[in-house]
Design a protein around this motif. Structure first.
Motif, short mmCIF file in Angstrom:
data_model
loop_
_atom_site.label_atom_id
_atom_site.label_comp_id
_atom_site.label_asym_id
_atom_site.label_seq_id
_atom_site.Cartn_x
_atom_site.Cartn_y
_atom_site.Cartn_z
N ILE A 1 47.51 15.11 53.31
CA ILE A 1 47.98 15.11 54.70
C ILE A 1 46.87 15.57 55.64
CG2 ILE A 1 49.56 16.29 56.30
CD1 ILE A 1 51.59 16.25 53.87
N GLY A 2 46.13 16.62 55.23
CA GLY A 2 45.04 17.14 56.04
C GLY A 2 43.91 16.14 56.21
N ILE A 3 43.53 15.48 55.12
CA ILE A 3 42.44 14.50 55.17
C ILE A 3 42.81 13.33 56.09
CG2 ILE A 3 41.17 12.76 53.83
CD1 ILE A 3 41.27 14.76 51.46
N GLU A 4 44.00 12.77 55.90
CA GLU A 4 44.43 11.63 56.70
C GLU A 4 44.59 12.00 58.18
OE1 GLU A 4 44.72 8.44 55.77
OE2 GLU A 4 43.96 9.00 53.79
N SER A 5 45.08 13.22 58.42
CA SER A 5 45.22 13.69 59.80
C SER A 5 43.85 13.82 60.47
CB SER A 5 45.93 15.05 59.84
OG SER A 5 47.25 14.95 59.36
N ARG A 6 42.90 14.38 59.74
CA ARG A 6 41.55 14.56 60.29
C ARG A 6 40.91 13.21 60.62
NH1 ARG A 6 36.95 13.92 58.07
NH2 ARG A 6 37.75 14.00 55.93
N ILE A 7 41.03 12.25 59.74
CA ILE A 7 40.46 10.91 59.97
C ILE A 7 41.06 10.29 61.23
CG2 ILE A 7 40.33 8.55 59.07
CD1 ILE A 7 40.18 9.82 56.24
N ALA A 8 42.38 10.39 61.37
CA ALA A 8 43.06 9.83 62.55
C ALA A 8 42.64 10.55 63.83
CB ALA A 8 44.57 9.92 62.36
N MET A 9 42.49 11.86 63.76
CA MET A 9 42.08 12.64 64.94
C MET A 9 40.67 12.29 65.37
SD MET A 9 43.56 16.44 64.11
CE MET A 9 45.29 16.72 63.72
N GLU A 10 39.77 12.10 64.41
CA GLU A 10 38.38 11.77 64.75
C GLU A 10 38.30 10.43 65.49
OE1 GLU A 10 35.86 14.27 61.39
OE2 GLU A 10 36.28 12.13 61.03
N LYS A 11 39.17 9.50 65.15
CA LYS A 11 39.19 8.21 65.85
C LYS A 11 39.67 8.38 67.29
CE LYS A 11 39.98 5.26 61.80
NZ LYS A 11 40.94 4.36 61.12
N ILE A 12 40.63 9.26 67.51
CA ILE A 12 41.20 9.45 68.84
C ILE A 12 40.33 10.33 69.72
CG2 ILE A 12 43.13 10.49 70.10
CD1 ILE A 12 44.98 9.46 67.90
N PHE A 13 39.88 11.47 69.16
CA PHE A 13 39.15 12.46 69.97
C PHE A 13 37.64 12.23 70.01
CE2 PHE A 13 42.91 15.15 68.48
CZ PHE A 13 43.62 14.94 69.66
N HIS B 1 35.27 13.05 68.02
CA HIS B 1 34.52 14.23 67.61
C HIS B 1 34.59 14.39 66.10
CE1 HIS B 1 33.44 16.40 71.32
NE2 HIS B 1 34.58 15.99 71.83
N LYS B 2 33.56 15.02 65.54
CA LYS B 2 33.68 15.48 64.16
C LYS B 2 34.66 16.64 64.17
CE LYS B 2 31.06 17.21 60.20
NZ LYS B 2 31.71 16.27 59.27
N ILE B 3 35.61 16.64 63.23
CA ILE B 3 36.70 17.61 63.27
C ILE B 3 36.76 18.42 61.98
CG2 ILE B 3 39.24 17.82 63.21
CD1 ILE B 3 39.31 15.57 65.29
N GLN B 4 37.00 19.69 62.15
CA GLN B 4 37.32 20.55 61.02
C GLN B 4 38.78 20.99 61.21
OE1 GLN B 4 35.88 24.86 59.91
NE2 GLN B 4 34.44 23.39 59.02
N LEU B 5 39.63 20.56 60.28
CA LEU B 5 41.07 20.81 60.41
C LEU B 5 41.56 21.72 59.29
CD1 LEU B 5 43.92 20.10 61.61
CD2 LEU B 5 43.95 18.17 60.01
N LYS B 6 42.32 22.73 59.67
CA LYS B 6 42.95 23.61 58.70
C LYS B 6 44.46 23.65 58.98
CE LYS B 6 38.95 26.62 57.93
NZ LYS B 6 38.44 28.02 57.99
N LEU B 7 45.24 23.50 57.91
CA LEU B 7 46.69 23.50 58.05
C LEU B 7 47.30 24.58 57.16
CD1 LEU B 7 47.43 19.66 57.87
CD2 LEU B 7 47.38 21.08 59.93
N TRP B 8 48.31 25.26 57.71
CA TRP B 8 49.08 26.24 56.94
C TRP B 8 50.55 25.88 57.01
CZ3 TRP B 8 44.80 27.55 59.72
CH2 TRP B 8 43.81 28.30 59.06
N VAL B 9 51.28 26.20 55.99
CA VAL B 9 52.74 26.02 55.99
C VAL B 9 53.38 27.39 56.17
CG1 VAL B 9 54.74 25.14 54.75
CG2 VAL B 9 52.51 24.06 54.41
N LYS B 10 54.19 27.52 57.22
CA LYS B 10 54.80 28.81 57.55
C LYS B 10 56.32 28.68 57.59
CE LYS B 10 50.89 30.50 60.31
NZ LYS B 10 50.49 31.02 61.65
N SER B 11 56.98 29.64 56.97
CA SER B 11 58.45 29.67 56.99
C SER B 11 58.93 30.51 58.15
CB SER B 11 58.98 30.23 55.67
OG SER B 11 60.37 30.42 55.75
N LEU B 12 59.96 30.03 58.84
CA LEU B 12 60.54 30.77 59.97
C LEU B 12 61.63 31.72 59.51
CD1 LEU B 12 60.81 27.84 62.54
CD2 LEU B 12 59.02 29.59 62.40
N SER B 13 62.01 31.63 58.23
CA SER B 13 63.10 32.49 57.73
C SER B 13 62.54 33.77 57.11
CB SER B 13 63.93 31.74 56.70
OG SER B 13 63.13 31.33 55.62
#
Length: 283
Positions: free
Chosen positions: A257-269, A271-283
């Motif tokens: 998910i992170g790799i595909e998101s970064r590739i899509a963002m680089e096309k739109i923005f 820029h070379k992008i460094q993306l970090k994702l965390w999964v956080k629970s609200l409970s």
């Protein structure tokens, strides 16, 4: 010296879930600003797309799919009340899925008649209609349901009929100064666009495993002196047991998910992008 006339107006794109509203918006803009998937209710809030070309500026609103049964989806909007929000628009594009006209489409039409706004009926996904001889009789039948401004068959996915639709839209945009600078393609922030890209990839890779309650929040969005765009995002879940669904075995899903998101963002923005994702629970 006479100024060149300008034309500017607001156009709402409405219809049931999964009829191709977001795909159509992206094709009309020739830019991707609204996420798409086969999963209903992908669009959760109105997305504004701004088309500017020569003397025309068309401000589109991609609305969430109108749903009629809360029991099936907690995000459904009952009684299509949000259509009231399109009172200010010059034009409405109402999309239906091929020749599958449903009871819910009829309910939408009954509301559109009350609103008394010009409506273009778009018959999408004509590429999926095997017997093309059925299209004209279907148009004859559907034109009796309402006084549509025009009825245009298209395939948003394959870009069939998009130019004809754009020509028709331009004919009904009023003379007005532009509302947005010429370089704007949306009124949403870059951080919002980044969050939507991540959410699209979550939907694509997790499908029915993905709870509708999942949201994405961009915590940091900064460009450093080396012109690298650093984006940190949180995938927010309601229950801790949903975390393993998103992370996957040995972290394979969240990595993809992170790799595909970064590739899509680089096309739109752009820029070379460094993306970090965390999964956080609200409970």
């Amino acid at each position: 010296m006479n100024k060149t006339k300008q034309y500017c107006g607001f156009v709402a794109i409405i219809g049931r879930p999964n009829v191709g509203k977001s795909t159509l918006l992206n094709k009309l803009l020739k830019k991707k600003i609204s996420i798409t998937s086969k999963k209903p209710q992908t669009t959760r809030q109105n997305i504004t797309g701004i088309y500017t070309s020569n003397k025309y500026q068309i401000i589109y609103t991609d609305t969430p799919g109108i749903c009629f049964n809360r029991k099936k989806n907690i995000d459904c909007l009952i009684e299509y009340s949000y259509i009231e929000q399109v009172n200010y628009v010059e034009l409405i594009i109402f999309i239906v899925d091929g020749i599958k006209f449903t009871e819910n489409d009829s309910k939408i039409i009954s509301k559109l008649i009350i609103l008394n706004r010009p409506v273009i009926l778009v018959i999408n996904k004509i590429d999926n209609i095997t017997n093309k001889n059925k299209i004209l009789p279907y148009i004859d039948l559907i034109r009796k349901k309402m006084n549509f401004l025009s009825i245009i068959p298209i395939s948003a996915k394959k870009e069939i009929g998009i130019n004809s639709l754009l020509i028709t839209i331009k004919k009904h945009i009023p003379e007005s100064i532009f509302f947005f600078p010429k370089n704007y393609i949306t009124d949403k922030s870059d951080a919002f666009m980044a969050s939507e890209i991540v959410r699209e990839k979550l939907i694509r890779f997790l499908g029915d495993e993905l709870p509708y309650s999942v949201n994405v929040k961009i915590e940091d969005f900064n460009i450093n002196k080396n012109n690298i765009l650093y984006i940190n995002g949180s995938i927010l879940i309601k229950h801790i047991n949903q975390k393993k669904i998103i992370i996957g075995k040995n972290g394979n899903k969240i990595k993809k998910i992170g790799i595909e998101s970064r590739i899509a963002m680089e096309k739109i923005f752009k820029h070379k992008i460094q993306l970090k994702l965390w999964v956080k629970s609200l409970s």
